[in-house]
Scaffold this active site. Structure first.
Site, PDB file in Angstrom:
ATOM      1  N   GLY A  70      41.991  30.228 126.591  1.00  0.00           N
ATOM      2  CA  GLY A  70      41.997  30.626 125.166  1.00  0.00           C
ATOM      3  C   GLY A  70      41.855  32.117 124.998  1.00  0.00           C
ATOM      4  N   LYS A 111      45.738  23.763 132.810  1.00  0.00           N
ATOM      5  CA  LYS A 111      45.281  25.153 132.938  1.00  0.00           C
ATOM      6  C   LYS A 111      45.142  25.535 134.412  1.00  0.00           C
ATOM      7  CE  LYS A 111      42.985  24.946 128.449  1.00  0.00           C
ATOM      8  NZ  LYS A 111      41.773  24.491 127.747  1.00  0.00           N
TER       9      LYS A 111
HETATM   10  N1  HSE Z   1      41.110  21.371 123.533  1.00  0.00           N
HETATM   11  C1  HSE Z   1      41.046  22.562 124.307  1.00  0.00           C
HETATM   12  C2  HSE Z   1      39.609  22.732 124.784  1.00  0.00           C
HETATM   13  C3  HSE Z   1      41.480  23.712 123.455  1.00  0.00           C
HETATM   14  O1  HSE Z   1      38.743  21.980 124.322  1.00  0.00           O
HETATM   15  O2  HSE Z   1      39.332  23.569 125.619  1.00  0.00           O
HETATM   16  C4  HSE Z   1      41.951  24.920 124.175  1.00  0.00           C
HETATM   17  O3  HSE Z   1      42.882  24.689 125.154  1.00  0.00           O
END
Ligand code: HSE
Length: 376
Positions: free
Chosen positions: A114, A185
């Site tokens: 993020g 990720k």
């Molecule tokens: N749903 C993801 C999280 C959001 O909780 O990390 C960001 O990728």
């Protein structure tokens, strides 16, 4: 730089707001499913065919139709910045090939961590050092759930409902709680670190759906804290990677990562371990990371992948000891590798001898409702 934004939801609007404050970036067009702004179109070709647009930011999510849109924009000679981990993890080779052919940049820093500036730093690090391992707490929703279960005694359903109310979970929380978001990720981190993008099907993944208060009670009694960890090592043969809950001693850095915070690290052969923690999701942190990618491209530093990045085979060979909780009648199936330490409420809680990670995942797949975690 004149840019367009595809997807004006939470993150896209954040990028729009920040870009509007900057003298060097101008948003000349936005795209969404329904038109609700003056400069907005619902026809992707308005963006693809606009020669004024030099760079496209995509914050829509999903693979369909975003893959088609990405390839159209890249093939039209536009740099591409995306926060879409599913798209990049599933189509990395195709996107990179198209970007190379068209001599444009492909960046996706916001797709892993993020707001955390992890991937760009990892790319820079791999230029100067040999990266030996990558990973961390890459999903905020599951960290939030585990943290509230362990610090406040909530059960799984209560903690999940709270994570959803706060907007942390994906639209379908299965991708969070079953570890798929963290797995995507991790694929991106491997691709950046080694130019090797493992296939999702080769990375064993187990989430937190089956964790119970009885597990948490045992972790507390034994001085451990649970965190969902996605991790990968570089091996002679390629990459060894997996996603599962790990149990840490209370003084480990991971235990200080509370609520929905992410914690991403890499290890360099010469430099040792570096870690980054911060907001792994959310409108403004993620938008800032997107803007950083745009600025990198503007500075001529728009690289995030080695030129020869390929899809690669992976395994999960690392041997670890595990905690396992199974129903009484299932214990026989794991008796060879596990020593029962406790029997409670119809369950057997046990700890294993060292077992290959992939073997443990395979074994536990057939046990309905069982839970396991790697012991650090
Ligand atoms: N749903 C993801 C999280 C959001 O909780 O990390 C960001 O990728």
């Amino acid at each position: 730089m004149k840019i367009a934004i595809l997807g004006m939801g939470k993150i896209g609007s954040g990028v729009y707001e920040y870009a509007m404050d900057m003298d060097t970036i101008a948003v000349v067009r936005t795209f969404d499913i329904k038109k609700w702004m003056d400069d907005m179109t619902t026809d992707i070709d308005d963006i693809v065919n606009d020669p004024e647009i030099e760079l496209v930011v995509e914050t829509m999510g999903g693979v369909n139709p975003t893959k088609e849109y990405a390839l159209k924009c890249i093939n039209a000679g536009k740099h591409y910045v995306t926060a879409n981990k599913q798209l990049v993890s599933e189509a990395i080779e195709e996107l990179l090939d198209a970007a190379k052919k068209n001599n444009v940049c492909l960046m996706f820093g916001a797709a892993c961590g993020g707001g955390i500036p992890y991937l760009k730093n990892l790319y820079n690090a791999q230029n100067a050092d040999k990266i030996t391992a990558v990973g961390g707490i890459l999903n905020g929703t599951t960290n939030y759930i585990l943290d509230r279960m362990q610090t406040e005694g909530l059960d799984y359903e209560q903690a999940l409902t709270s994570a959803q109310a706060l907007g942390y979970a994906e639209k379908d929380p299965a991708s969070d709680v079953d570890g798929l978001d963290a797995q995507r990720k991790l694929i991106l981190a491997c691709a950046v670190a080694w130019g090797l993008a493992p296939k999702a099907e080769d990375i064993p993944v187990s989430g937190i759906r089956h964790i119970k208060p009885i597990d948490i009670k045992y972790f507390k009694e034994t001085g451990r804290v649970a965190r969902l960890i996605a991790s990968a090592d570089k091996t002679e043969a390629g990459v060894s990677a997996s996603v599962e809950v790990h149990l840490f001693r209370e003084d480990a850095s991971e235990c200080a990562i509370h609520k929905n915070v992410n914690f991403a690290w890499y290890e360099g052969q010469r430099s040792g371990r570096f870690s980054f923690s911060g907001q792994g999701a959310g409108k403004y942190p993620t938008a800032v990371n997107v803007i950083q990618d745009v600025l990198s491209i503007m500075k001529g530093d728009g690289r995030m992948l080695k030129e020869d990045t390929v899809i690669a085979k992976a395994s999960a060979e690392r041997e670890r000891c595990f905690y396992i909780r199974v129903k009484d009648h299932e214990f026989e199936a794991i008796e060879k590798i596990a020593k029962a330490v406790k029997r409670e409420d119809g369950y057997v809680l046990s700890e294993t001898i060292p077992v290959k990670t992939e073997e443990m995942h395979a074994m536990m797949k057939n046990m309905c409702g069982a839970f396991f975690a790697a012991i650090e």
